[in-house]
Scaffold this motif. Structure first.
Motif, PDB file in Angstrom:
ATOM      1  N   ALA A  30      72.411  54.181  25.761  1.00  0.00           N
ATOM      2  CA  ALA A  30      72.247  54.968  24.551  1.00  0.00           C
ATOM      3  C   ALA A  30      72.133  56.633  24.525  1.00  0.00           C
ATOM      4  CB  ALA A  30      71.382  54.371  24.352  1.00  0.00           C
ATOM      5  N   GLY A  31      72.788  57.128  23.882  1.00  0.00           N
ATOM      6  CA  GLY A  31      72.451  58.861  23.361  1.00  0.00           C
ATOM      7  C   GLY A  31      71.215  58.756  23.700  1.00  0.00           C
ATOM      8  N   ASN A  32      70.703  59.734  23.440  1.00  0.00           N
ATOM      9  CA  ASN A  32      69.485  60.293  24.207  1.00  0.00           C
ATOM     10  C   ASN A  32      69.303  60.959  22.261  1.00  0.00           C
ATOM     11  OD1 ASN A  32      68.158  60.245  26.052  1.00  0.00           O
ATOM     12  ND2 ASN A  32      68.303  61.216  26.913  1.00  0.00           N
ATOM     13  N   TRP A  33      67.887  60.850  21.603  1.00  0.00           N
ATOM     14  CA  TRP A  33      67.522  61.556  20.259  1.00  0.00           C
ATOM     15  C   TRP A  33      68.192  63.440  19.920  1.00  0.00           C
ATOM     16  CZ3 TRP A  33      64.563  65.645  19.372  1.00  0.00           C
ATOM     17  CH2 TRP A  33      64.080  66.433  20.581  1.00  0.00           C
ATOM     18  N   LEU A  34      68.405  63.942  21.725  1.00  0.00           N
ATOM     19  CA  LEU A  34      69.103  65.339  21.530  1.00  0.00           C
ATOM     20  C   LEU A  34      69.788  65.371  22.038  1.00  0.00           C
ATOM     21  CD1 LEU A  34      68.396  67.835  20.715  1.00  0.00           C
ATOM     22  CD2 LEU A  34      67.773  68.399  22.454  1.00  0.00           C
ATOM     23  N   PRO A  35      71.609  65.318  21.927  1.00  0.00           N
ATOM     24  CA  PRO A  35      72.310  65.108  21.796  1.00  0.00           C
ATOM     25  C   PRO A  35      72.391  66.185  23.988  1.00  0.00           C
ATOM     26  CG  PRO A  35      72.858  64.805  19.832  1.00  0.00           C
ATOM     27  CD  PRO A  35      71.484  65.246  20.190  1.00  0.00           C
ATOM     28  N   GLY A  36      73.348  65.516  24.786  1.00  0.00           N
ATOM     29  CA  GLY A  36      73.125  66.268  25.881  1.00  0.00           C
ATOM     30  C   GLY A  36      71.716  66.873  26.771  1.00  0.00           C
ATOM     31  N   SER A  37      70.937  65.954  26.621  1.00  0.00           N
ATOM     32  CA  SER A  37      69.595  66.322  26.841  1.00  0.00           C
ATOM     33  C   SER A  37      69.662  65.341  27.973  1.00  0.00           C
ATOM     34  CB  SER A  37      68.602  66.375  26.252  1.00  0.00           C
ATOM     35  OG  SER A  37      68.252  64.877  24.993  1.00  0.00           O
ATOM     36  N   GLU A  38      68.769  65.465  29.146  1.00  0.00           N
ATOM     37  CA  GLU A  38      68.148  64.593  29.839  1.00  0.00           C
ATOM     38  C   GLU A  38      67.050  63.763  29.618  1.00  0.00           C
ATOM     39  OE1 GLU A  38      69.887  64.352  32.206  1.00  0.00           O
ATOM     40  OE2 GLU A  38      71.909  65.490  32.086  1.00  0.00           O
ATOM     41  N   THR A  39      67.392  62.426  30.019  1.00  0.00           N
ATOM     42  CA  THR A  39      65.812  61.363  29.628  1.00  0.00           C
ATOM     43  C   THR A  39      64.968  61.930  30.911  1.00  0.00           C
ATOM     44  OG1 THR A  39      67.019  59.721  28.757  1.00  0.00           O
ATOM     45  CG2 THR A  39      64.822  59.594  29.679  1.00  0.00           C
ATOM     46  N   PRO A  40      63.978  62.667  30.788  1.00  0.00           N
ATOM     47  CA  PRO A  40      62.758  63.008  31.665  1.00  0.00           C
ATOM     48  C   PRO A  40      62.708  61.813  32.403  1.00  0.00           C
ATOM     49  CG  PRO A  40      61.818  63.597  29.328  1.00  0.00           C
ATOM     50  CD  PRO A  40      62.757  62.643  29.064  1.00  0.00           C
ATOM     51  N   SER A  41      62.265  61.743  33.816  1.00  0.00           N
ATOM     52  CA  SER A  41      62.441  60.259  34.304  1.00  0.00           C
ATOM     53  C   SER A  41      61.005  59.453  34.260  1.00  0.00           C
ATOM     54  CB  SER A  41      61.807  61.452  36.128  1.00  0.00           C
ATOM     55  OG  SER A  41      60.782  61.869  35.964  1.00  0.00           O
ATOM     56  N   TYR A  42      59.590  60.075  33.427  1.00  0.00           N
ATOM     57  CA  TYR A  42      58.807  59.524  32.991  1.00  0.00           C
ATOM     58  C   TYR A  42      59.341  58.531  32.293  1.00  0.00           C
ATOM     59  CZ  TYR A  42      57.823  63.028  29.879  1.00  0.00           C
ATOM     60  OH  TYR A  42      57.842  64.094  29.459  1.00  0.00           O
ATOM     61  N   LEU A  43      60.518  58.518  31.389  1.00  0.00           N
ATOM     62  CA  LEU A  43      60.405  58.182  30.277  1.00  0.00           C
ATOM     63  C   LEU A  43      62.106  56.554  30.862  1.00  0.00           C
ATOM     64  CD1 LEU A  43      60.842  60.323  27.094  1.00  0.00           C
ATOM     65  CD2 LEU A  43      58.858  58.565  28.218  1.00  0.00           C
ATOM     66  N   ASP A  44      62.062  56.445  32.039  1.00  0.00           N
ATOM     67  CA  ASP A  44      63.391  55.942  32.894  1.00  0.00           C
ATOM     68  C   ASP A  44      63.323  54.121  31.931  1.00  0.00           C
ATOM     69  OD1 ASP A  44      65.666  57.657  32.946  1.00  0.00           O
ATOM     70  OD2 ASP A  44      65.119  57.636  34.598  1.00  0.00           O
ATOM     71  N   SER A  45      62.125  54.192  32.139  1.00  0.00           N
ATOM     72  CA  SER A  45      61.604  52.607  32.159  1.00  0.00           C
ATOM     73  C   SER A  45      61.050  52.171  30.651  1.00  0.00           C
ATOM     74  CB  SER A  45      60.741  51.951  33.739  1.00  0.00           C
ATOM     75  OG  SER A  45      59.272  52.647  32.881  1.00  0.00           O
ATOM     76  N   LEU A  46      61.183  52.238  29.980  1.00  0.00           N
ATOM     77  CA  LEU A  46      60.529  52.642  28.436  1.00  0.00           C
ATOM     78  C   LEU A  46      61.306  51.926  27.618  1.00  0.00           C
ATOM     79  CD1 LEU A  46      58.067  54.301  27.492  1.00  0.00           C
ATOM     80  CD2 LEU A  46      57.150  53.063  29.245  1.00  0.00           C
ATOM     81  N   PRO A  47      61.322  51.389  27.316  1.00  0.00           N
ATOM     82  CA  PRO A  47      62.549  50.380  26.345  1.00  0.00           C
ATOM     83  C   PRO A  47      62.117  51.253  24.814  1.00  0.00           C
ATOM     84  CG  PRO A  47      60.081  48.897  26.026  1.00  0.00           C
ATOM     85  CD  PRO A  47      60.370  49.414  26.873  1.00  0.00           C
ATOM     86  N   ALA A  48      63.484  51.864  23.506  1.00  0.00           N
ATOM     87  CA  ALA A  48      63.852  52.749  23.120  1.00  0.00           C
ATOM     88  C   ALA A  48      63.230  54.046  22.821  1.00  0.00           C
ATOM     89  CB  ALA A  48      63.730  51.447  22.150  1.00  0.00           C
ATOM     90  N   SER A  49      63.306  54.763  24.396  1.00  0.00           N
ATOM     91  CA  SER A  49      62.539  55.886  24.482  1.00  0.00           C
ATOM     92  C   SER A  49      63.732  57.335  23.897  1.00  0.00           C
ATOM     93  CB  SER A  49      61.943  56.361  26.227  1.00  0.00           C
ATOM     94  OG  SER A  49      62.815  56.394  26.988  1.00  0.00           O
ATOM     95  N   TYR A  50      64.987  56.490  24.481  1.00  0.00           N
ATOM     96  CA  TYR A  50      65.803  58.093  23.934  1.00  0.00           C
ATOM     97  C   TYR A  50      65.639  59.724  24.445  1.00  0.00           C
ATOM     98  CZ  TYR A  50      67.292  54.076  21.148  1.00  0.00           C
ATOM     99  OH  TYR A  50      67.417  52.697  20.884  1.00  0.00           O
TER     100      TYR A  50
END
Length: 217
Positions: A30-50
């Protein structure tokens, strides 16, 4: 490199995985809150972090666990608060703002038309003891169990990844909704259902732009 996608694919939460014949796979998130941004590695496993952590507050693992727990618990209380506020008003039992006023004036509150035989001090003592007992038991568990204890607290086995995402989304919406209830009452003095009824009756005359408070001009 090209590859032929096989017919087998499945969806898990917000991630869709499609297998391909050469053994590799494509993962669509699912898309991140900011289009084109990368998800920080520490948020990868969190539900609905975006991928939302613009200030990097979750880099510390202990802080991230605390933030995650706080969001879920606050969201659950907000969902109960919003449902209770709307339900009581729909049933003709008053609005959320007026309900505690008799207690603050030294009297007794009412529940579904029946008077509660306790004053404010007694109710606070009961609530403090009950919440302290519950929180002491919950606080002794590990971080995951404090949020999703399972067992008797999840008799229908609903703590799946998909349900966790839905709970967080609804919890966030409820927190914003109750903030709206407070701001709305401050601006208009009306309860949620009364304000909605007034707005639907005359949308152009009754809205945030015409209440004389929300806009600074």
């Amino acid at each position: 490199m090209s590859a032929t996608v096989s017919a087998r694919s499945f969806v898990s939460g917000s991630v869709k995985v499609a297998s391909v014949k050469n053994g590799s796979r494509t993962v669509m998130k699912a898309g991140n809150w900011l289009p084109g941004s990368e998800t920080p590695s520490y948020l990868d496993s969190l539900p609905a972090s975006y991928g939302f952590d613009p200030l990097g507050l979750g880099k510390d693992a202990a802080s991230l666990k605390r933030f995650q727990e706080s969001e879920v618990i606050h969201g659950r209380w907000a969902m109960l608060g919003v449902a209770g506020s709307l339900g009581a008003e729909l049933l003709g039992q008053g609005d959320w703002y007026s309900a505690p006023l008799p207690l603050l004036e030294g009297g007794h509150s009412q529940y579904m038309g029946a008077e509660v035989p306790f004053d404010l001090g007694t109710l606070l003592a009961i609530e403090f003891a009950a919440m302290a007992g519950a929180e002491s038991l919950r606080g002794g568990a590990d971080a995951e169990k404090r949020i999703y204890p399972g067992g008797t607290f999840d008799p229908m086995g609903m703590a799946s990844d998909e349900k966790k995402v839905k709970e967080i989304k609804n919890g966030r919406l409820a927190m914003v909704a109750f903030l709206g209830f407070v701001a709305q009452h401050q601006a208009t003095g009306a309860s949620p259902i009364a304000a909605l009824t007034s707005h639907l009756a005359d949308p152009f005359a009754n809205n945030f732009a015409t209440n004389g408070v929300s806009l600074p001009w």
